[in-house]
Design a protein around this motif. Structure first.
Motif, PDB file in Angstrom:
ATOM      1  N   LEU A   1       0.835  -1.200   0.000  1.00 15.07           N
ATOM      2  CA  LEU A   1       0.000   0.000   0.000  1.00 15.07           C
ATOM      3  C   LEU A   1       0.868   1.248   0.000  1.00 15.07           C
ATOM      4  O   LEU A   1       0.565   2.233  -0.696  1.00 15.07           O
ATOM      5  CB  LEU A   1      -0.920  -0.013   1.225  1.00 15.07           C
ATOM      6  N   CYS A   2       1.960   1.218   0.750  1.00 10.37           N
ATOM      7  CA  CYS A   2       2.908   2.333   0.764  1.00 10.37           C
ATOM      8  C   CYS A   2       3.441   2.598  -0.642  1.00 10.37           C
ATOM      9  O   CYS A   2       3.494   3.743  -1.100  1.00 10.37           O
ATOM     10  CB  CYS A   2       4.046   2.022   1.732  1.00 10.37           C
ATOM     11  N   ASP A   3       3.831   1.542  -1.346  1.00 12.04           N
ATOM     12  CA  ASP A   3       4.321   1.685  -2.727  1.00 12.04           C
ATOM     13  C   ASP A   3       3.253   2.286  -3.623  1.00 12.04           C
ATOM     14  O   ASP A   3       3.536   3.149  -4.473  1.00 12.04           O
ATOM     15  CB  ASP A   3       4.756   0.331  -3.278  1.00 12.04           C
ATOM     16  N   ASP A   4       2.019   1.828  -3.467  1.00 11.69           N
ATOM     17  CA  ASP A   4       0.926   2.332  -4.293  1.00 11.69           C
ATOM     18  C   ASP A   4       0.653   3.807  -4.012  1.00 11.69           C
ATOM     19  O   ASP A   4       0.410   4.601  -4.937  1.00 11.69           O
ATOM     20  CB  ASP A   4      -0.343   1.508  -4.053  1.00 11.69           C
ATOM     21  N   GLN A   5       0.686   4.186  -2.742  1.00 16.60           N
ATOM     22  CA  GLN A   5       0.449   5.594  -2.392  1.00 16.60           C
ATOM     23  C   GLN A   5       1.563   6.476  -2.948  1.00 16.60           C
ATOM     24  O   GLN A   5       1.303   7.594  -3.413  1.00 16.60           O
ATOM     25  CB  GLN A   5       0.338   5.729  -0.873  1.00 16.60           C
TER      26      GLN A   5
ATOM     27  N   VAL B   1      -3.578  18.143  -8.233  1.00 19.06           N
ATOM     28  CA  VAL B   1      -3.292  18.543  -6.856  1.00 19.06           C
ATOM     29  C   VAL B   1      -3.892  17.565  -5.862  1.00 19.06           C
ATOM     30  O   VAL B   1      -3.508  17.556  -4.684  1.00 19.06           O
ATOM     31  CB  VAL B   1      -3.805  19.962  -6.557  1.00 19.06           C
ATOM     32  N   ALA B   2      -4.825  16.721  -6.308  1.00 22.34           N
ATOM     33  CA  ALA B   2      -5.444  15.754  -5.412  1.00 22.34           C
ATOM     34  C   ALA B   2      -6.067  14.626  -6.218  1.00 22.34           C
ATOM     35  O   ALA B   2      -6.380  14.781  -7.405  1.00 22.34           O
ATOM     36  CB  ALA B   2      -6.512  16.422  -4.538  1.00 22.34           C
ATOM     37  N   PHE B   3      -6.219  13.476  -5.546  1.00 20.62           N
ATOM     38  CA  PHE B   3      -6.859  12.312  -6.154  1.00 20.62           C
ATOM     39  C   PHE B   3      -7.710  11.631  -5.087  1.00 20.62           C
ATOM     40  O   PHE B   3      -7.252  11.422  -3.952  1.00 20.62           O
ATOM     41  CB  PHE B   3      -5.816  11.329  -6.683  1.00 20.62           C
ATOM     42  N   ILE B   4      -8.963  11.310  -5.448  1.00 13.31           N
ATOM     43  CA  ILE B   4      -9.866  10.588  -4.545  1.00 13.31           C
ATOM     44  C   ILE B   4     -10.353   9.350  -5.287  1.00 13.31           C
ATOM     45  O   ILE B   4     -11.045   9.455  -6.302  1.00 13.31           O
ATOM     46  CB  ILE B   4     -11.077  11.432  -4.104  1.00 13.31           C
ATOM     47  N   ALA B   5      -9.977   8.180  -4.800  1.00 10.98           N
ATOM     48  CA  ALA B   5     -10.331   6.935  -5.482  1.00 10.98           C
ATOM     49  C   ALA B   5     -11.806   6.630  -5.340  1.00 10.98           C
ATOM     50  O   ALA B   5     -12.421   6.919  -4.300  1.00 10.98           O
ATOM     51  CB  ALA B   5      -9.504   5.778  -4.929  1.00 10.98           C
TER      52      ALA B   5
ATOM     53  N   GLU C   1      -7.782   7.216 -14.560  1.00 10.22           N
ATOM     54  CA  GLU C   1      -7.370   5.853 -14.254  1.00 10.22           C
ATOM     55  C   GLU C   1      -5.885   5.841 -13.943  1.00 10.22           C
ATOM     56  O   GLU C   1      -5.096   6.476 -14.633  1.00 10.22           O
ATOM     57  CB  GLU C   1      -7.664   4.919 -15.428  1.00 10.22           C
ATOM     58  N   LEU C   2      -5.513   5.125 -12.892  1.00 11.55           N
ATOM     59  CA  LEU C   2      -4.115   4.999 -12.502  1.00 11.55           C
ATOM     60  C   LEU C   2      -3.750   3.525 -12.419  1.00 11.55           C
ATOM     61  O   LEU C   2      -4.536   2.714 -11.918  1.00 11.55           O
ATOM     62  CB  LEU C   2      -3.868   5.655 -11.141  1.00 11.55           C
TER      63      LEU C   2
ATOM     64  N   ARG D   1      -5.107  -1.425 -11.542  1.00 11.40           N
ATOM     65  CA  ARG D   1      -5.805  -0.249 -12.066  1.00 11.40           C
ATOM     66  C   ARG D   1      -6.893   0.202 -11.094  1.00 11.40           C
ATOM     67  O   ARG D   1      -7.713  -0.597 -10.658  1.00 11.40           O
ATOM     68  CB  ARG D   1      -6.415  -0.558 -13.428  1.00 11.40           C
ATOM     69  N   ILE D   2      -6.880   1.504 -10.768  1.00  2.00           N
ATOM     70  CA  ILE D   2      -7.948   2.094  -9.976  1.00  2.00           C
ATOM     71  C   ILE D   2      -8.447   3.339 -10.689  1.00  2.00           C
ATOM     72  O   ILE D   2      -7.734   3.949 -11.499  1.00  2.00           O
ATOM     73  CB  ILE D   2      -7.500   2.451  -8.535  1.00  2.00           C
ATOM     74  N   THR D   3      -9.671   3.721 -10.400  1.00  2.00           N
ATOM     75  CA  THR D   3     -10.252   4.933 -10.962  1.00  2.00           C
ATOM     76  C   THR D   3     -10.630   5.871  -9.828  1.00  2.00           C
ATOM     77  O   THR D   3     -10.809   5.460  -8.676  1.00  2.00           O
ATOM     78  CB  THR D   3     -11.509   4.622 -11.786  1.00  2.00           C
TER      79      THR D   3
END
Length: 587
Positions: free
Chosen positions: A193-197, A210-214, A245-246, A253-255
């Protein structure tokens, strides 16, 4: 260094003697495969518990090296590796607390006898002093109440703690092979999770977000005094126009909603989720643990929440970009006051945030000074510019973004004129998000004849930093007292020698340990900055000391009064700015 057997002999030698003789046990003792350090011994059974450490060699603890140091194989970036190490320390601390919870600690005695405790943990992964991994060893810090009946030493009860409970804690926490498979997986998942963040932050920079909310995030909290996720809350779902999408290294993959640079206004009816969204974004400067609901809610790390702060002190700050020609003829280019108004305090908070390196400012209309935010056309006609010292943010916000690259996230409920200066407008409706930028544009065109009074008197420079046009602020050292007494009050205050520094409106402080650390940082500055120095140089030196030696570099090993937790440099600047005894001058 003495052995465990010598510790036992020394302990029974002082059995039933005066409590003060416990101080003879202070020192380091070698047990089987770990070292016990007794760093501080309490003065009596009712005083703050004694401070202790467990230390283990890296070749014995067995934790995967790729979690805390560079290896011959995988080579993550330096910052990613630092975050991994902090995550490992956080997980070990949580494991230590679980071991404490399940341990039978039936030790009799007066006061705090037998009490074992350590640093508290919450929903965020923070850099703490309680657990430290280095290349060659790891340390865990905790407190223990030395047993006594009245003021008489109880060696038998103390022996239970030292030779039964402490070794059990060491075995259960410091030996990776003793961890259950479920716990090892939990640790691995936390590192992933740390790597993903970290990957989200890198991708945000690349895409100028400036921000991302999954999608699926849970933003509301359980209550005003609980940071746990609200049960049954509406999960966040991005509007289609702002959906991105990231591809993450572990999650895949998450949106979610990506908020681009610029001026973003958040609107909506009362209780529909505007402030909840802003609160999640202001806490998005930190990493959250799995299950929190905000694991993939990420804001720029330097984001700063600013608000009005009536009564705060302001110390030689240039607020002339917002406040000018005061009736008293006071120089607002070098402004000081012991009792700021709402508008002057918010102006200072904004300028100081830029000075601290923030390029994302978060503002809620509810906690702002109205006259700092806006002045409509009718009021401007009634009170002309030459009679109004305040240039509202509405006039300057486009310049701040276009010329300085400062982005804004602003919650508004009644100031519709901010729609005209916004790049994106988000509407919250029953906790669901809608992109209403187009609708807002049409409304603005409909009322074009009511163009807000958004231009006029030329603003002075707002460029922050030593290379900008603002004057530098120089810290002038004062007399160093023989001893500085530091106390803190939750996340509300830092007290240095009876002077209270009010930090309750620094809303991104989230752990009492951060104010503890701020107290020690100010003490370090007072004792170590012995010639005039630019405030940027001072804070940079503090950051370099912590980077090289951890928080211990500024707290010292004999710290007391709670477990320090690392604050951001933005809060270091903010605390200095609220320290009334700090002597500053402009250059």
């Amino acid at each position: 260094m003495k052995s465990a057997e010598e510790l036992k002999k020394d302990l029974y030698r002082i059995n039933h003697k005066s409590y003060g003789m416990y101080k003879e046990l202070k020192g380091s003792y070698r047990f089987d495969r770990f070292i016990l350090h007794i760093d501080h011994v309490q003065g009596d059974p009712f005083a703050s518990p004694s401070r202790m450490r467990l230390e283990m060699n890296a070749r014995d603890h067995g934790f995967p090296e790729e979690y805390y140091k560079r290896t011959g194989g995988e080579k993550p970036e330096a910052e990613n590796l630092r975050q991994r190490k902090i995550t490992l320390e956080d997980q070990v601390l949580r494991k230590f607390r679980r071991e404490l919870f399940h341990m039978d600690r039936s030790v009799s005695g007066s006061g705090k006898s037998g009490r074992i405790s350590t640093c508290s943990v919450g929903q965020k992964v923070m850099e703490r002093i309680a657990v430290i991994f280095s290349e060659d060893k790891t340390e865990i810090r905790f407190e223990m109440g030395f047993p006594a009946r009245g003021r008489t030493i109880l060696a038998e009860e103390m022996a239970k703690l030292l030779f039964d409970h402490v070794p059990a804690l060491a075995r259960g926490t410091l030996f990776y092979r003793q961890w259950k498979e479920k716990e090892k997986k939990q640790l691995k998942d936390a590192i992933d999770l740390c790597d993903d963040q970290y990957a989200i932050r890198k991708e945000m920079d690349r895409r100028h977000l400036v921000a991302f909310i999954a999608d699926g995030s849970v933003l509301p909290r359980e209550s005003g005094v609980s940071d746990l996720p609200m049960k049954g809350a509406v999960p966040f779902v991005s509007c289609e126009t702002m959906k991105v999408e990231l591809d993450l290294p572990h999650k895949g993959r998450i949106t979610g909603m990506g908020i681009p640079e610029g001026v973003t206004t958040i609107v909506g009816g009362g209780y529909h989720g505007k402030s909840t969204l802003l609160k999640a974004l202001e806490q998005g400067v930190y990493r959250h643990i799995a299950g929190d609901g905000r694991e993939y809610v990420v804001s720029r790390e330097n984001a700063m929440k600013i608000r009005a702060e009536d009564g705060r002190s302001i110390n030689h700050t240039d607020i002339s970009g917002f406040i000018n020609h005061l009736p008293t003829d006071q120089d607002t280019g070098d402004f000081s006051t012991e009792n700021a108004s709402g508008s002057t305090s918010q102006a200072a908070n904004l300028v100081e945030a830029l000075e601290a390196g923030s390029d994302l400012l978060l503002i809620d209309e509810d906690t702002s000074a109205t006259n700092f935010m806006i002045r409509d056309r009718m009021m401007a006609e009634l009170v002309p510019d030459e009679k109004e010292p305040i240039t509202p943010l509405l006039r300057t916000i486009r310049k701040l973004y276009q010329e300085l690259g400062i982005s804004f996230l602003i919650v508004v409920g009644s100031s519709g004129d901010y729609l005209r200066v916004s790049d994106q407008v988000i509407r919250m409706d029953c906790y669901k998000v809608h992109d209403v930028t187009k609708d807002a544009g049409e409304i603005c065109r409909k009322y074009a004849d009511g163009q807000p009074y958004a231009s006029g008197r030329a603003e002075s420079s707002l460029t922050p930093g030593p290379e900008g046009k603002q004057p530098s602020r120089i810290i002038i050292p004062g007399r160093v007292p023989d001893r500085l007494k530091i106390k803190t009050g939750g996340t509300d205050s830092v007290i240095i020698d009876r002077e209270l520094i009010d930090v309750r409106y620094l809303e991104q402080l989230c752990d009492p340990g951060q104010t503890t650390a701020l107290g020690y940082i100010l003490e370090w500055i007072i004792k170590n900055i012995r010639k005039p120095a630019d405030i940027h140089e001072v804070v940079s030196r503090v950051e370099e000391e912590i980077k090289a030696g951890g928080l211990l570099a500024v707290t010292g090993r004999n710290y007391s009064g709670g477990h320090p937790v690392r604050p951001r440099k933005q809060e270091i600047y903010a605390c200095l700015n609220r320290y009334r005894s700090l002597r500053l001058r402009q250059e």
